[in-house]
Design a protein around this motif. Structure first.
Motif, mmCIF file in Angstrom:
data_model
loop_
_atom_site.group_PDB
_atom_site.id
_atom_site.type_symbol
_atom_site.label_atom_id
_atom_site.label_comp_id
_atom_site.label_asym_id
_atom_site.label_seq_id
_atom_site.Cartn_x
_atom_site.Cartn_y
_atom_site.Cartn_z
ATOM 1 N N VAL A 142 -9.699 -2.438 1.972
ATOM 2 C CA VAL A 142 -8.832 -1.297 2.230
ATOM 3 C C VAL A 142 -9.478 -0.041 1.657
ATOM 4 N N HIS A 147 -4.436 4.793 4.802
ATOM 5 C CA HIS A 147 -5.315 3.671 4.491
ATOM 6 C C HIS A 147 -6.002 3.168 5.761
ATOM 7 N N LEU A 207 0.836 -1.198 0.000
ATOM 8 C CA LEU A 207 0.000 0.000 0.000
ATOM 9 C C LEU A 207 0.876 1.255 0.000
ATOM 10 N N LYS A 226 -9.094 8.717 -2.113
ATOM 11 C CA LYS A 226 -9.090 7.997 -3.386
ATOM 12 C C LYS A 226 -10.521 7.624 -3.758
ATOM 13 N N THR A 251 -8.632 3.832 0.975
ATOM 14 C CA THR A 251 -7.573 4.834 0.924
ATOM 15 C C THR A 251 -8.224 6.208 0.930
#
Length: 345
Positions: free
Chosen positions: A328, A80, A74, A333, A330
């Protein structure tokens, strides 16, 4: 274990969650909208005599398995958040790993032969968790502070950040005192480039029938780089959410409690409608639903918190995150949100 013993053990754990003990070392802030909770005896009786329906999933809860290689890959320049289940999260903040309220045990209980059992496995084994820079705790209840997890991680965590009084709990779980930092409400500290602030919540604490409110409970504001995360911990709806939003504007992601609510204990957990109201008080960008889909801790159907929250979010134009276990997220994003539970029984 027979059905009567199972019901009794679940009732005992649920009573710790609902609140029914004696001392008052710490107290919540004044709340003019405070609702009345049912008496401990009536809550006991309800757990022992009323049957539950739909509180445990029939179909398997989907889990995205994680490994160390995936985590290490990552982006180290981003923040994250990984959903582990219930209120447990693994964070990777600009390359360093953090944990929030980690519970890896099979049961949220003082014993592992009885009590609320996980609906799903953890997406990553405790033995595979990378070295942790910081571990954040909201309070000392069994579904947030798990002895076996802490004892396993004791020397794998660089620093523990906890509300006032919880440090003694950790020392009893083999955590060195010098690794623990306690916070009262509105107190801040910085570690490894991350600023942490303990903020109020409306809840209670205790791990036995005689130690109610002997330690503090808290929500948390986490600043990493230019991004800000809020974690509600456990809380009923109260004016503190507006105060937090005023003191900490521009919250990018708000991890909001949404589950284990009930008409008999309205002061310590929020309904989905109250979670939405609290989120709006914070003026945050994205609402991330936590405190559901892992343990059976109340009487509502297991899907209900997410169904109601998702419907409200659509109607009110709220950016909602309901990650699959192991997903996950982020921060910043683009992502498409999946209503992963919608076709499960």
């Amino acid at each position: 274990m027979n059905a009567s013993l199972r019901r009794l053990s679940v009732a005992a754990c649920a009573l710790v969650l609902a609140g029914c003990t004696t001392s008052n070392a710490f107290q919540n802030i004044d709340n003019p909208e405070l609702k009345i909770s049912q008496s401990p005896i009536k809550i006991w009786w309800r757990f022992l005599t009323v049957g539950k329906e739909g509180t445990v999933p029939v179909d398997p809860v989907p889990v995205r398995s994680l490994d160390r290689a995936t985590l290490d890959a990552l982006d180290v320049n981003a923040n994250h958040v990984v959903r582990l289940g219930h209120s447990s999260h693994l964070l990777k903040l600009h390359g360093k790993y953090w944990l929030i309220d980690p519970v890896f045990s099979q049961r949220a209980s003082p014993v592992q032969w009885a009590g609320p059992k996980r609906f799903h496995p953890s997406p990553i084994a405790l033995s595979e968790v990378p070295p942790i820079e910081g571990l954040i705790l909201s309070h000392d209840h069994y579904d947030h502070l798990d002895r076996a997890t802490i004892e396993t991680l004791a020397l794998k965590v660089n620093r523990y950040f906890v509300p006032t009084g919880v440090g003694a709990r950790l020392q009893d779980m083999k955590v060195p005192a010098e690794r623990i930092q306690e916070f009262g409400w509105w107190q801040s500290g910085t570690h490894a480039g991350v600023q942490l602030t303990a903020t109020p919540s409306q809840h209670f604490s205790g791990r036995t029938l005689t130690d109610r409110n002997s330690t503090l409970w808290a929500s948390w504001v986490i600043d990493s780089g230019e991004q800000r995360i809020f974690f509600s911990g456990d809380s009923g709806y109260f004016p503190g959410f507006q105060q937090i939003g005023e003191r900490f504007p521009r919250i990018d992601l708000a991890l909001m409690e949404n589950g284990a609510y009930d008409k008999d204990w309205p002061t310590v957990h929020m309904t989905p409608e109250e979670s939405i109201r609290a989120f709006q008080d914070l003026k945050a960008k994205t609402l991330y639903s936590v405190h559901n889909s892992t343990f059976d801790l109340a009487f509502h159907p297991w899907r209900e918190p997410m169904d109601r929250l998702a419907d409200l979010a659509v109607k009110q134009g709220i950016d909602l995150a309901t990650p699959v276990i192991g997903e996950v997220l982020t921060i910043g994003k683009p992502r498409s949100n999946e209503l992963w539970w919608s076709k499960l029984r």
